[in-house]
Design a protein around this motif. Structure first.
Motif, short mmCIF file in Angstrom:
data_model
loop_
_atom_site.label_atom_id
_atom_site.label_comp_id
_atom_site.label_asym_id
_atom_site.label_seq_id
_atom_site.Cartn_x
_atom_site.Cartn_y
_atom_site.Cartn_z
N ARG A 32 0.83 -1.21 0.00
CA ARG A 32 0.00 0.00 0.00
C ARG A 32 0.86 1.25 0.00
O ARG A 32 0.58 2.23 -0.69
N GLU A 99 -19.54 2.33 -0.44
CA GLU A 99 -18.90 1.03 -0.59
C GLU A 99 -19.22 0.42 -1.94
O GLU A 99 -18.42 -0.33 -2.49
N ARG A 168 -11.04 7.31 -6.62
CA ARG A 168 -11.66 6.15 -5.99
C ARG A 168 -11.02 4.85 -6.48
O ARG A 168 -10.77 3.93 -5.70
N ARG A 170 -8.08 4.63 -7.80
CA ARG A 170 -6.63 4.80 -7.76
C ARG A 170 -6.02 4.79 -9.17
O ARG A 170 -4.95 4.23 -9.40
N GLU A 307 -6.12 7.63 0.29
CA GLU A 307 -5.64 6.80 1.39
C GLU A 307 -6.39 7.11 2.69
O GLU A 307 -6.69 6.20 3.47
N ARG A 310 -9.84 5.54 2.55
CA ARG A 310 -9.74 4.10 2.78
C ARG A 310 -9.49 3.80 4.25
O ARG A 310 -10.07 2.86 4.81
N ARG A 313 -12.74 4.17 5.99
CA ARG A 313 -13.70 3.10 5.69
C ARG A 313 -13.33 1.80 6.39
O ARG A 313 -14.20 1.08 6.88
N THR A 314 -12.04 1.48 6.43
CA THR A 314 -11.61 0.20 6.98
C THR A 314 -11.32 0.25 8.47
O THR A 314 -11.14 -0.79 9.11
#
Length: 467
Positions: A32, A99, A168, A170, A307, A310, A313-314
């Protein structure tokens, strides 16, 4: 030797499992990081190519167009940028959040339709009020070119919407390519318009063409969808999506308008109080100072947004580390750039652009601190949006707009020179960006201290409570 109990053995097994998971997670984390670095390089490479073209052509344009011509461009470009900031209803800010890819694509379609409607409505307004607008700034040449404003604004909005979809997914190489094509199309049109004698509107025409080319270069990304998604987009689905994300146009559109006015309103005020030549000198100053922001600031901002979204979200808990890493990267470049501007700008402008542009060198010097703080604060201000602090962002936008507009207006009404007004704008805007960084730092560190943020909803809360 004491025999290990069953519970001890179980703990060892658990520890081994945890160790193996950590070893498996480490390569993913490194991948990543490597992907983020490649993203910065891809975007920066495209931006660098485009901005180098603009930089190399700037002396030619400065000799092809007069300060008064640049003054017309400053007003037209400012009006287009102001309208373009809200032409899509700010639906683009929601694109990285859902999502489901289908919902993201519906948001893109809604944003593009909204931009088209804004262009049509703006054209009607221009037809009715163009003479009055030209008289307001005492620039009769504006009347013939104001029709470009709503369509340039719509093209700017389309670029923003499609760029968010690329972020979104990438698609960093596509963003870098767009940066280069957009700058190249802008430059070629401006040079061509100058050669055929379109002096007063040639710069603005180039801006519009460049934005349109940038949007077209990103259109292929519209075809990408998740494998489990229905490729058809229906009007009923778009309407539901627009209603579901209504907080973005209702709250973030006013915020976006106020945000862009914080930078663009002083340009209009300077043009109003000091005339087209001063506006032209100031316009060239902005064009040159936009280069470091475009080279690094936008690249880091877009990768940072991808980033950080993300991480939110995670729930990975990496948001604070991402913020501090981006701050260090931007801060080192900003400090070096500010020192270079302070000591080298005035003689360099007179030598490169010609003696009639020496005043712009003094303006660049006056904006050195502002440029440094903007380079750091602007990309990182997206932290407030990702963590659902739209209310806090709106408060800052209002405060900055009032502060910088009051600084320029008070200087002009007190009889200050144009250079004094530019200094007033630069210092007040620098202070505002310093406050923006502090607010973002507070939000991201507060979220980090209290654990990973909850999985964000498609629409972040309007007014998130303080943790």
């Amino acid at each position: 030797m004491r025999a290990r109990s069953g519970s001890d053995t179980g703990n060892d097994t658990t520890s081994d499992d945890t160790t193996r998971r950590r070893h498996r997670a480490a390569p993913r984390h490194r991948r990543r990081v490597a992907s983020s670095r490649r993203g910065v390089l891809n975007i920066a490479a495209g931006s660098a190519g485009g901005q180098v073209l603009l930089l190399l052509a700037a002396p030619v344009l400065a000799r092809m167009y007069s300060p008064a011509d640049f003054g017309v461009f400053a007003v037209l470009g400012t009006l287009a940028a102001t309208l373009g900031a809200v032409a899509s209803g700010r639906f683009e800010l929601a694109v990285p959040l859902p999502e489901r890819d289908r919902e993201a694509h519906d948001l893109v379609a809604v944003g593009l339709v909204t931009a088209l409607g804004t262009a049509l409505a703006g054209t009607v307004v221009v037809l009715v009020a163009r003479d009055g607008i030209a008289a307001l700034f005492d620039q009769p040449a504006l009347s013939s070119w104001l029709w470009l404003t709503p369509w340039t604004a719509a093209a700017m909005a389309a670029v923003q919407v499609l760029n968010q979809l690329a972020i979104r997914y990438r698609r960093y190489s596509a963003i870098g390519r767009r940066n280069f094509l957009q700058a190249g199309a802008t430059l070629l049109t401006q040079l061509g318009a100058g050669l055929v004698g379109l002096r007063s509107g040639g710069m603005a025409l180039g801006l519009g063409v460049g934005q349109a080319v940038g949007a077209l270069s990103l259109l292929p990304g519209m075809r990408r969808r998740g494998a489990d998604e229905d490729p058809g987009t229906h009007r009923r689905s778009l309407w539901r999506t627009a209603l579901h994300h209504r907080r973005f146009p209702l709250l973030l559109a006013p915020s976006g308008l106020i945000n862009v006015l914080g930078l663009q309103l002083p340009v209009l005020l300077i043009a109003y109080f000091y005339g087209s030549a001063v506006a032209g000198w100031f316009g060239l100053t902005q064009r040159v100072l936009a280069i470091p922001v475009a080279l690094l600031g936008l690249a880091v901002a877009q990768v940072y947004l991808a980033e950080l979204s993300r991480a939110a979200r995670t729930g990975s808990g990496r948001a604070a580390a991402l913020f501090l890493q981006a701050s260090r990267q931007l801060g080192m470049v900003a400090a070096a750039g500010a020192l270079l501007i302070v000591f080298a700008a005035p003689p360099a402008f007179a030598m490169v652009f010609g003696p009639e542009w020496s005043t712009s060198g003094s303006y660049v010097q006056a904006l050195a601190v502002f440029t440094a703080t903007q380079l750091v604060g602007s990309p990182l201000s997206q932290t407030l949006i990702v963590f659902g602090r739209q209310g806090l962002q709106l408060a800052w936008d209002v405060g900055r707009m009032i502060l910088v507009a009051a600084a320029v207006t008070a200087t002009a009404l007190a009889g200050g020179s144009a250079l004094a007004a530019v200094w007033a704008f630069g210092l007040s805007a620098a202070a505002a960006y310093g406050v923006s960084w502090l607010l973002s730092f507070h939000v991201v560190t507060t979220a980090h201290r209290h654990g990973p943020p909850r999985k964000p909803e498609p629409v972040p809360p309007t007014l998130a409570h303080s943790r």
